[in-house]
Design a protein around this motif. Structure first.
Motif, short mmCIF file in Angstrom:
data_model
loop_
_atom_site.label_atom_id
_atom_site.label_comp_id
_atom_site.label_asym_id
_atom_site.label_seq_id
_atom_site.Cartn_x
_atom_site.Cartn_y
_atom_site.Cartn_z
N VAL A 220 42.54 -9.25 -24.68
CA VAL A 220 41.48 -10.23 -25.75
C VAL A 220 40.39 -10.41 -25.96
O VAL A 220 39.94 -10.17 -26.19
N CYS A 221 39.68 -9.42 -24.74
CA CYS A 221 38.44 -8.70 -24.71
C CYS A 221 38.28 -8.24 -25.58
O CYS A 221 36.68 -8.93 -26.48
N TRP A 222 38.99 -7.02 -26.22
CA TRP A 222 38.38 -6.46 -27.61
C TRP A 222 38.06 -7.32 -28.56
O TRP A 222 37.57 -7.35 -30.18
N TYR A 278 19.96 4.21 -13.05
CA TYR A 278 20.92 4.86 -14.25
C TYR A 278 20.66 4.72 -15.59
O TYR A 278 20.18 3.29 -15.78
N ARG A 279 20.36 5.62 -16.36
CA ARG A 279 19.59 5.19 -17.89
C ARG A 279 20.12 5.54 -19.01
O ARG A 279 21.28 6.78 -18.94
N GLY A 280 21.17 4.22 -19.44
CA GLY A 280 21.77 5.41 -20.72
C GLY A 280 23.38 4.00 -21.06
O GLY A 280 22.47 2.81 -20.52
N SER A 281 23.97 3.72 -21.95
CA SER A 281 24.53 3.36 -22.07
C SER A 281 24.96 2.36 -21.02
O SER A 281 26.13 3.30 -20.21
N VAL A 282 24.88 1.16 -20.15
CA VAL A 282 25.81 1.01 -19.34
C VAL A 282 27.24 0.38 -19.10
O VAL A 282 27.93 0.37 -18.19
N MET A 283 27.22 0.63 -20.28
CA MET A 283 29.17 -0.13 -20.54
C MET A 283 29.84 1.71 -20.14
O MET A 283 31.04 1.84 -19.59
N ASP A 284 29.27 3.28 -19.99
CA ASP A 284 30.11 3.76 -19.57
C ASP A 284 30.21 3.89 -18.47
O ASP A 284 30.19 5.18 -17.99
N LEU A 285 29.63 2.96 -17.48
CA LEU A 285 29.50 3.08 -16.04
C LEU A 285 31.05 2.05 -15.12
O LEU A 285 31.18 1.59 -13.99
N LEU A 286 31.30 1.26 -16.27
CA LEU A 286 32.79 0.55 -16.60
C LEU A 286 34.17 0.66 -16.20
O LEU A 286 34.01 1.94 -18.01
N GLU A 287 35.04 -0.04 -15.92
CA GLU A 287 36.13 -0.39 -15.84
C GLU A 287 36.72 -1.97 -16.81
O GLU A 287 36.32 -2.37 -15.63
N ASN A 289 36.09 0.48 -20.50
CA ASN A 289 34.21 0.63 -21.34
C ASN A 289 34.43 0.00 -21.93
O ASN A 289 35.15 0.44 -23.61
N HIS A 290 33.64 -0.85 -22.84
CA HIS A 290 33.62 -1.67 -24.21
C HIS A 290 33.27 -1.18 -25.21
O HIS A 290 32.69 -1.83 -26.19
N SER A 291 32.72 -0.20 -24.39
CA SER A 291 31.51 0.69 -25.88
C SER A 291 32.17 0.79 -27.17
O SER A 291 31.32 0.85 -28.79
N GLY A 292 32.89 1.11 -27.74
CA GLY A 292 33.26 1.12 -28.75
C GLY A 292 33.55 -0.50 -29.00
O GLY A 292 33.64 -0.15 -31.02
N ALA A 293 33.38 -0.68 -29.02
CA ALA A 293 33.08 -2.84 -29.48
C ALA A 293 31.49 -2.78 -29.82
O ALA A 293 31.27 -3.92 -30.71
#
Length: 343
Positions: A220-222, A278-287, A289-293
């Motif tokens: 449902v997150c997406w 870390y410098r960059g998209s914080v979502m790239d560190l997560l599982e 990863n909701h970067s697509g949203a």
């Protein structure tokens, strides 16, 4: 801080080298083995047969074992269906645990099943039996109900940013001879209403894949993050600990878990937390990863202020009337100039 890192589900051959490179910072490597439901979709490399995949995993475990790296095996599927109480399941778990323990050494087992915990506790002395984060234990009461079969636990994700809850659980664990760990980089939304439902689907993925399915379910997150309002609340609705803030948890837990099993770059995640920056998209560190949203925007970790963790650790969690995280989120959100990447 020490880290508990996950062996990737796609059995990429370079992971053992990464783990060895950072072994001084690694408390354990956790992994699923064989065809047990394990809380993550199983990724198959194109053209690779199941026994080839397992052979690669055994080679990696052997390589890491020679370097003194400790292991944590997962029996953390949310559902085992008709086999949940079967003798066949426990015989299989026993054989697998015995094999891994004899061949590589086994420091701990993580499970979300009270019965599997009981089985390991009664039959394999010296192995730490750990409650999965999927059990969502967040209070002394919750742990006390199963303390006869569990030696340690991963605390409920949502309490990563709650100092009172963290200290309450730490004090109870100290008084009762238990240990507590945290999952640092979950991308899941707090108090997700569909979390158990989704975990059950993952446990039955092999059966589901063979059906004529009417719907696809990604979580449902997406759907929630598909709206501007949902994206604006993302920072306050998550529970991850930034690499820059990990020192605040020193002394509170002996190690934190890093979700790396389906991350596109496990080494990036490990390096960020080891370096505490870390410098960059914080979502790239997560599982997950909701970067697509958010594309073509990112949430720049470097733009989240250094005092963020201390603020949320002590706030009253009345996010619906506060708005501070929304303001931080607004400033940290950067829109990429996608024309730059056109070829």
């Amino acid at each position: 801080m020490k880290y508990i890192v996950g062996y990737p589900t796609d059995a990429r051959p370079d992971f053992a080298d990464v783990a060895i490179r950072y072994k001084e910072h690694i408390s354990e490597v956790y992994f699923s083995f064989g065809d047990f439901p394990n809380g993550r979709n199983t990724v198959t490399v194109d053209g690779e047969l199941p026994f080839e995949r397992q052979a690669r995993q055994l080679d990696a475990l052997e390589k890491m074992s020679r370097e003194g790296i400790k292991f944590n095996m997962l029996f953390n599927g949310n559902c085992y269906g008709k086999d949940s109480q079967s003798r066949a399941l426990f015989n299989k778990i026993g054989d697998t645990t015995d094999f891994i323990q004899r061949k590589f050494g086994l420091n701990s087992v993580t499970t979300s099943s009270v019965l599997i915990a009981k089985f390991i506790h009664e039959n394999f002395g010296g192995i730490d039996v750990r409650a999965s984060v999927n059990m969502e234990i967040g209070t002394p009461e919750g742990m006390s109900y199963v303390s006869n079969v569990f030696d340690s636990l991963y605390l409920k994700r949502e309490y990563n940013r709650d100092r009172k809850a963290l200290m309450r659980m730490r004090e109870w664990c100290d008084a009762n001879g238990k240990q507590m760990y945290l999952l640092a980089n979950s991308g899941c939304l707090n108090f997700c209403s569909a979390h158990t439902f989704h975990d059950n689907l993952v446990s039955h993925e092999a059966e589901i894949a063979g059906m004529d399915n009417g719907y696809e379910f990604r979580g449902v997150c997406w759907d929630y993050l598909s709206s501007d309002a949902g994206r604006a609340e993302w920072l306050s609705r998550t529970n991850f600990i930034r690499p820059e803030d990990i020192e605040l948890y020193d002394g509170l837990v002996p190690a934190v878990k890093l979700a790396t099993r389906v991350n596109s770059s496990p080494e990036r995640v490990i390096r960020a937390y080891v370096d505490a920056k870390y410098r960059g998209s914080v979502m790239d560190l997560l599982e997950p990863n909701h970067s697509g949203a958010f594309y073509p925007s990112i949430v720049d970790n470097g733009e989240i202020p250094n005092g963020f963790a201390n603020t949320v650790l002590d706030c009253d969690k009345h996010c619906e009337t506060c708005g501070k995280c929304k303001e931080i989120m607004k400033k940290a959100t950067k829109t990429l100039n996608i024309e730059t990447f056109n070829i």
